[in-house]
Design an enzyme around this catalytic site. Structure first.
Site, mmCIF file in Angstrom:
data_model
loop_
_atom_site.group_PDB
_atom_site.id
_atom_site.type_symbol
_atom_site.label_atom_id
_atom_site.label_comp_id
_atom_site.label_asym_id
_atom_site.label_seq_id
_atom_site.Cartn_x
_atom_site.Cartn_y
_atom_site.Cartn_z
ATOM 1 N N THR A 124 0.853 -1.182 0.000
ATOM 2 C CA THR A 124 0.000 0.000 0.000
ATOM 3 C C THR A 124 0.892 1.235 0.000
ATOM 4 O O THR A 124 1.646 1.469 0.947
ATOM 5 C CB THR A 124 -0.915 0.003 1.234
ATOM 6 O OG1 THR A 124 -1.714 -1.180 1.216
ATOM 7 C CG2 THR A 124 -1.816 1.228 1.226
ATOM 8 N N LEU A 151 -6.743 -7.834 1.113
ATOM 9 C CA LEU A 151 -6.788 -9.039 1.932
ATOM 10 C C LEU A 151 -7.135 -8.694 3.376
ATOM 11 O O LEU A 151 -6.590 -7.753 3.936
ATOM 12 C CB LEU A 151 -5.440 -9.771 1.898
ATOM 13 C CG LEU A 151 -4.856 -10.070 0.513
ATOM 14 C CD1 LEU A 151 -3.497 -10.736 0.662
ATOM 15 C CD2 LEU A 151 -5.806 -10.944 -0.292
ATOM 16 N N GLU A 153 -6.899 -9.910 7.255
ATOM 17 C CA GLU A 153 -6.231 -10.870 8.126
ATOM 18 C C GLU A 153 -7.263 -11.823 8.698
ATOM 19 O O GLU A 153 -8.351 -11.431 9.090
ATOM 20 C CB GLU A 153 -5.489 -10.146 9.248
ATOM 21 C CG GLU A 153 -4.231 -9.443 8.759
ATOM 22 C CD GLU A 153 -3.367 -8.962 9.910
ATOM 23 O OE1 GLU A 153 -3.267 -9.675 10.924
ATOM 24 O OE2 GLU A 153 -2.795 -7.871 9.787
ATOM 25 N N GLY A 255 -8.269 -0.456 14.148
ATOM 26 C CA GLY A 255 -6.809 -0.481 14.168
ATOM 27 C C GLY A 255 -6.284 -1.510 13.204
ATOM 28 O O GLY A 255 -6.881 -1.759 12.159
ATOM 29 N N CYS A 258 -3.320 -1.868 8.748
ATOM 30 C CA CYS A 258 -3.648 -1.075 7.559
ATOM 31 C C CYS A 258 -4.389 0.228 7.846
ATOM 32 O O CYS A 258 -3.923 1.300 7.462
ATOM 33 C CB CYS A 258 -4.481 -1.922 6.585
ATOM 34 S SG CYS A 258 -3.617 -3.337 5.904
ATOM 35 N N LYS A 261 -2.456 3.456 9.559
ATOM 36 C CA LYS A 261 -1.391 4.062 8.752
ATOM 37 C C LYS A 261 -1.921 4.591 7.423
ATOM 38 O O LYS A 261 -1.461 5.632 6.932
ATOM 39 C CB LYS A 261 -0.252 3.063 8.518
ATOM 40 C CG LYS A 261 -0.512 1.953 7.535
ATOM 41 C CD LYS A 261 0.711 1.072 7.356
ATOM 42 C CE LYS A 261 0.474 -0.018 6.312
ATOM 43 N NZ LYS A 261 0.292 0.537 4.949
ATOM 44 N N LYS A 323 -7.735 -8.302 16.092
ATOM 45 C CA LYS A 323 -8.990 -8.962 15.740
ATOM 46 C C LYS A 323 -8.827 -10.443 16.034
ATOM 47 O O LYS A 323 -7.713 -10.950 16.186
ATOM 48 C CB LYS A 323 -9.357 -8.732 14.271
ATOM 49 C CG LYS A 323 -8.370 -9.374 13.287
ATOM 50 C CD LYS A 323 -8.702 -9.043 11.840
ATOM 51 C CE LYS A 323 -9.953 -9.701 11.359
ATOM 52 N NZ LYS A 323 -10.166 -9.511 9.907
#
Length: 440
Positions: A124, A151, A153, A255, A258, A261, A323
């Protein structure tokens, strides 16, 4: 289109999933990584990432002879028809994406890339990175393409092999066609565009998801104020196909590796370009405010003194990963809430099923327990921060017997309030009416 020779630089979540899944589609893949110990373990089929289906996909591809691992990046790209850059782009100074790893690898491989190959940015990256990489390579005979990943996680292998879209940004039609050919066996809509649009698509997608989560968390607060139920409200609006039900579940904030940021990076590049984006700024600010409100709730219930101090108050935390289904702690909202509780002086003991064996060093934040009952020893309250399904089936009566208090703050709306009430515990979720403990 026939199988292609592919090199993947970087074997994190994205790189390893990309390499293993492309190999499963019949391509010959070499994955390169700078960590020798990691390469050695991967050669043995040992995957340290907690990701369903990934270890099996790696081992099957190794046994089929279509997947290799090496610590020599130059050797990996030599002879490759397509080279994927799957490198970390963490949040840098001021919120901008740190492209140091991408730029370093571009300089490392520029003289050994085969003429006519295609370099693909899978990481990214901000708008303009394709042009930046092309400039660093200085190879007019090598095309640079953007092919962002989408994708999740915990579902990375499934998402790669069953994508809802494949986005390819290329200045040259032939380069786009060759990258699209890698996915020919997959039945997915193909979006071919220019590099800038492809790069912005990834950021825009993550911002929109973060916005929905911030909306759901704010809406939960509104529900509490008016006595409404957040589950019923989100079901009512989520059934509208223009809105959709995904990412409308409240929690302890958003959070992961990905969203934080990428939202900050998008905000930074917009500011640099002189573009005001108040909705994006509000999405980020709402997330921070929401987490502070949750901590205020715990402090109000358990704190000592008018300032809500938690000094000397022991709390049991259930879940630290960002998660369920992963051991990833990067920018975990659970850790963000834990830090705020720690700043109030709370003494924290945490249990997370994914961390029982890994035991990361979190000594400055919380003591890690390998047993949920032990985590609750002497706790004034339990705080649920990650939506691990197995938390529903814990022995809550035993947990209650070891606690000093009787409160459960369920910041995932995961647990059964009636079951906790029967165990002598009071339940408080988000956006729903609380459930007091019942006398035995």
């Amino acid at each position: 289109m026939p199988a292609q020779r592919v090199a993947v630089v970087g074997t994190g979540y994205v790189g390893l999933t990309t390499g293993a899944c492309l190999a499963s589609l019949g391509h010959a893949v070499v994955c390169a990584d700078a960590e020798p110990r990691k390469v050695e373990r991967l050669r043995e089929g040992r995957v340290d990432i907690l990701e369903p289906g990934l270890p099996e996909t790696v081992r099957d591809a190794l046994e089929a002879g279509r997947l290799e691992f090496t610590g020599d990046t130059a050797a990996a790209v030599t002879g490759a028809e397509v080279v994927f850059l799957c490198l970390p782009t963490p949040m840098g100074a001021g919120g901008a994406a740190d492209l140091a790893a991408v730029e370093a690898v571009a300089e490392q491989i520029r003289d050994v890339l085969p003429s006519g190959c295609v370099v693909v940015n899978k990481s990214t990256v901000p708008v303009g990175t394709c042009e930046r990489v092309a400039a660093l390579l200085g190879r007019p005979d090598v095309a640079v393409v953007s092919n962002p990943e989408f994708l999740r996680e915990g579902r990375a292998v499934h998402d790669f092999l069953h994508p809802d879209r494949i986005v390819i940004g290329a200045a040259e039609r032939d380069a786009a066609r060759r990258v699209a050919g890698l996915y020919a066996a997959l039945d997915a809509p193909l979006v071919i565009t220019d590099p800038a649009s492809a790069e912005l698509t990834k950021y825009a997608a993550n911002f929109f998801l973060a916005m929905k989560l911030s909306f759901a968390n704010n809406l939960a607060t509104v529900c509490e104020r008016f006595g409404a139920d957040i589950g019923d409200v989100t079901e009512g609006i989520g059934r509208d196909p223009r809105i959709g039900s995904s990412f409308l579940v409240p929690g302890p904030g958003w959070g992961g590796s990905c969203l934080p940021k990428d939202t900050h990076a998008l905000l930074t590049v917009c500011e640099q370009a002189g573009v005001d984006f108040p909705l994006l700024r509000a999405t980020i600010d709402t997330n921070v405010t929401h987490q502070r409100l949750l901590v205020e709730r715990v402090a109000a219930a358990c704190g000592r003194g008018p300032d809500g101090s938690l000094h000397g108050v022991r709390l049991a935390l259930y879940g630290l990963t960002f998660k369920a289904g992963t051991s990833d702690l990067r920018d975990s909202p659970a850790l963000a809430v834990a830090r705020l509780l720690r700043e109030r002086g709370a003494e924290l003991t945490a249990y997370d099923p994914a961390l029982c064996h890994e035991q990361p060093d979190l000594s400055d934040l919380a003591e890690l327990a390998d047993d949920p009952v032990r985590a609750a020893e002497g706790a004034a309250a339990c705080v649920v921060l990650t939506e691990w399904p197995q938390l529903r089936d814990l022995d809550w009566a035993a947990i209650a017997a070891h606690m000093a208090g009787h409160q459960v703050h369920d910041f995932r709306n995961l647990l059964d309030p009636d079951r906790l009430a029967r165990a002598g515990l009071s339940w408080q979720g988000i956006g729903r009416a609380s459930a007091p403990a019942r006398a035995a």
